[in-house]
Write a protein that holds these residues in place. Structure first.
Motif, mmCIF file in Angstrom:
data_model
loop_
_atom_site.group_PDB
_atom_site.id
_atom_site.type_symbol
_atom_site.label_atom_id
_atom_site.label_comp_id
_atom_site.label_asym_id
_atom_site.label_seq_id
_atom_site.Cartn_x
_atom_site.Cartn_y
_atom_site.Cartn_z
ATOM 1 N N VAL A 1 -55.845 31.069 9.132
ATOM 2 C CA VAL A 1 -56.216 31.455 10.493
ATOM 3 C C VAL A 1 -57.571 32.155 10.494
ATOM 4 C CG1 VAL A 1 -55.605 32.950 12.437
ATOM 5 C CG2 VAL A 1 -53.837 31.549 11.322
ATOM 6 N N ARG A 2 -57.762 33.033 9.507
ATOM 7 C CA ARG A 2 -59.054 33.735 9.432
ATOM 8 C C ARG A 2 -60.198 32.763 9.169
ATOM 9 N NH1 ARG A 2 -55.979 37.792 6.770
ATOM 10 N NH2 ARG A 2 -56.588 36.960 4.695
ATOM 11 N N LYS A 3 -59.873 31.671 8.448
ATOM 12 C CA LYS A 3 -60.892 30.650 8.185
ATOM 13 C C LYS A 3 -61.038 29.690 9.369
ATOM 14 C CE LYS A 3 -60.401 30.488 3.132
ATOM 15 N NZ LYS A 3 -60.042 29.616 1.970
ATOM 16 N N GLN A 4 -60.230 29.910 10.414
ATOM 17 C CA GLN A 4 -60.219 29.070 11.613
ATOM 18 C C GLN A 4 -59.828 27.622 11.295
ATOM 19 O OE1 GLN A 4 -64.029 29.526 13.597
ATOM 20 N NE2 GLN A 4 -63.573 31.631 14.238
ATOM 21 N N ASP A 5 -58.990 27.486 10.292
ATOM 22 C CA ASP A 5 -58.436 26.170 9.961
ATOM 23 C C ASP A 5 -57.135 26.009 10.753
ATOM 24 O OD1 ASP A 5 -57.494 23.826 8.920
ATOM 25 O OD2 ASP A 5 -57.656 24.425 6.803
ATOM 26 N N THR A 6 -57.266 25.699 12.035
ATOM 27 C CA THR A 6 -56.108 25.636 12.925
ATOM 28 C C THR A 6 -55.136 24.535 12.509
ATOM 29 O OG1 THR A 6 -57.506 26.398 14.735
ATOM 30 C CG2 THR A 6 -55.370 25.439 15.320
ATOM 31 N N ALA A 7 -55.651 23.377 12.171
ATOM 32 C CA ALA A 7 -54.776 22.257 11.792
ATOM 33 C C ALA A 7 -53.973 22.590 10.546
ATOM 34 C CB ALA A 7 -55.619 21.002 11.568
ATOM 35 N N GLY A 8 -54.637 23.226 9.571
ATOM 36 C CA GLY A 8 -53.930 23.601 8.348
ATOM 37 C C GLY A 8 -52.867 24.651 8.612
ATOM 38 N N ALA A 9 -53.206 25.637 9.482
ATOM 39 C CA ALA A 9 -52.239 26.682 9.798
ATOM 40 C C ALA A 9 -51.019 26.107 10.508
ATOM 41 C CB ALA A 9 -52.904 27.764 10.654
ATOM 42 N N ILE A 10 -51.260 25.179 11.452
ATOM 43 C CA ILE A 10 -50.141 24.556 12.171
ATOM 44 C C ILE A 10 -49.271 23.745 11.202
ATOM 45 C CG2 ILE A 10 -49.565 22.808 13.894
ATOM 46 C CD1 ILE A 10 -52.001 23.747 15.498
ATOM 47 N N MET B 1 -48.895 24.270 8.036
ATOM 48 C CA MET B 1 -48.142 25.185 7.194
ATOM 49 C C MET B 1 -46.983 25.826 7.953
ATOM 50 S SD MET B 1 -50.914 27.102 4.738
ATOM 51 C CE MET B 1 -49.623 27.778 3.698
ATOM 52 N N LEU B 2 -47.193 26.161 9.227
ATOM 53 C CA LEU B 2 -46.111 26.729 10.028
ATOM 54 C C LEU B 2 -44.969 25.727 10.181
ATOM 55 C CD1 LEU B 2 -48.056 28.664 12.814
ATOM 56 C CD2 LEU B 2 -46.493 29.641 11.104
ATOM 57 N N ALA B 3 -45.329 24.460 10.417
ATOM 58 C CA ALA B 3 -44.289 23.426 10.525
ATOM 59 C C ALA B 3 -43.543 23.288 9.201
ATOM 60 C CB ALA B 3 -44.921 22.093 10.922
ATOM 61 N N GLY B 4 -44.299 23.371 8.101
ATOM 62 C CA GLY B 4 -43.655 23.281 6.796
ATOM 63 C C GLY B 4 -42.727 24.449 6.528
ATOM 64 N N VAL B 5 -43.162 25.655 6.908
ATOM 65 C CA VAL B 5 -42.316 26.837 6.727
ATOM 66 C C VAL B 5 -41.044 26.712 7.548
ATOM 67 C CG1 VAL B 5 -42.151 29.314 7.186
ATOM 68 C CG2 VAL B 5 -44.205 28.367 6.128
ATOM 69 N N SER B 6 -41.167 26.210 8.770
ATOM 70 C CA SER B 6 -39.988 26.015 9.621
ATOM 71 C C SER B 6 -38.994 25.073 8.961
ATOM 72 C CB SER B 6 -40.425 25.477 10.983
ATOM 73 O OG SER B 6 -39.291 25.160 11.772
ATOM 74 N N GLU B 7 -39.498 23.971 8.401
ATOM 75 C CA GLU B 7 -38.616 23.010 7.732
ATOM 76 C C GLU B 7 -37.981 23.622 6.487
ATOM 77 O OE1 GLU B 7 -36.655 19.400 6.821
ATOM 78 O OE2 GLU B 7 -37.495 20.270 8.647
#
Length: 377
Positions: A200-209, A211-217
């Motif tokens: 998020v700090r690197k403003q890599d929005t796609a990567g953060a999303i 990773m969040l989807a992966g964490v949810s799974e």
């Protein structure tokens, strides 16, 4: 005094064994009948065996009938610390009560058989003499029945105590294992959330999303294994793949993963989430500490009755004294869980490789999952 079941309820299972008791007491009845008949031949040739049977068998069958009542009385009044004087008094009174019908049966059976020493006296006159004559024998039989009853009861209570202790030990082991498994979830989750915050700090929005989807799974899959100490290996591999997706999003091209998994191992039972902390450890200490690319290799094979799992990296390796200085939660957790689940029937090593990097190796008993669980393999 310890509470005991009412005599009536204690008698019911004992009375059901009455046919067996009558067969058991038929043995001494026959033996003493043969003994009486054999020695009677010396003083009275032609003494019939039927006469000896009439004298001896009824008195022994009486003890078969009396045994359930003796055992019930002994179960109600036990010779234990603090209560034995009262119990002893009751049991001696029970002996007297049991002897009265016993000598009465002997008296009338002997008279029916024509034993001359009883033909001259009445039952009332002979009763005290016969009580005295048969007191020692009655005490031995009565005491023997009580002793056997106590021995059987103590053995049963001992086995029940062993069972309760075993159940408590099993519950304790499961509680310890559940605590160890629960330790993995926040440890992994905190590390992953930290990685997401970096993106998020690197403003890599796609990567953060992603990773969040992966964490949810991953959390969904982790909840699916709650309460299961063992899972089919293919489930653990699926979980690991989701985790590696997150890590490859985090490290992008720097992380290379090589898999060498024998399909025959996918249906084996393994401790749930057993490889994830080892892979996390390999990435953290083998890749995250350097700027270049790194390699993590997963291996699984079957060697006879053993399942062999390996996680290898090409990092800088283990520093001397790492096990005393480095508080690696994942490694300590794996070691503790394997000890709880397998005792001495497993091998877990973490060592430097000759070509560089670290090898984590697990050798476990190969246990096949149920067909319904292994179907996903």
């Amino acid at each position: 005094m310890e509470s005991r079941p009412p005599p009536a309820s204690a008698l019911i299972p004992l009375l059901r064994r009455l046919p067996v008791l009558m067969l058991v007491f038929a043995v001494p009845g026959l033996v003493t009948s043969l003994h009486t008949w054999f020695y009677a031949q010396a003083r009275e040739p032609g003494y019939p065996l039927s006469r000896a049977l009439l004298v001896q068998v009824p008195q022994w069958q009486y003890w078969a009938l009396a045994t359930p009542f003796i055992l019930a009385l002994g179960g109600r009044f036990r010779l234990e610390r603090g209560v034995w004087p009262r119990s002893l008094a009751v049991l001696l009174a029970g002996l007297v009560a049991v002897m009265v019908p016993y000598v009465t049966i002997i008296f009338f059976a002997a008279r029916a058989a024509g034993e001359t020493w009883l033909l001259q006296g009445s039952w009332a006159r002979m009763l005290p003499l016969m009580m005295a004559k048969y007191s020692v024998l009655s005490l031995l039989i009565y005491g023997g029945i009580l002793a056997i009853g106590y021995a059987v009861d103590y053995h049963r209570r001992y086995r029940e105590g062993e069972l309760v202790q075993s159940q408590l030990e099993t519950r304790l082991a499961h509680a310890q294992l559940d605590a160890l498994r629960a330790q993995l979830h926040p440890h992994f989750l905190f590390n992953t959330l930290n990685a997401i915050s970096v993106l998020v700090r690197k403003q890599d929005t796609a990567g953060a999303i992603r990773m969040l989807a992966g964490v949810s799974e991953l959390l969904r899959m982790a909840l699916h294994t709650t309460g299961r100490q063992h899972v089919p290996f293919h489930e653990d591999v699926d979980f690991l793949e989701r985790y590696l997706d997150i890590e490859q999003t985090r490290f992008q091209d720097r992380l290379q993963v090589v898999r060498a998994i024998d399909p025959a191992t996918l249906g084996a039972l393994v401790p749930s989430l057993i490889l994830q902390p080892l892979v996390e450890n390999a990435i953290k200490h083998g890749l995250a500490t350097r700027s270049g690319a790194g390699r993590v290799e997963l291996r699984a094979s079957r060697e006879g009755a053993r399942l062999v799992l390996e996680v290898l990296d090409d990092g800088p390796g283990l520093a001397p004294g790492w096990d005393r200085q480095d508080g690696r939660i994942g490694v300590a957790n794996v070691r503790a869980r394997l000890h709880q689940l397998y005792g001495d029937s497993h091998v877990f090593t973490l060592e430097n490789r000759a070509e560089g990097g670290v090898r984590a190796r697990l050798e476990l008993p190969f246990l096949a999952a149920a067909p319904s669980e292994a179907r996903g393999a």
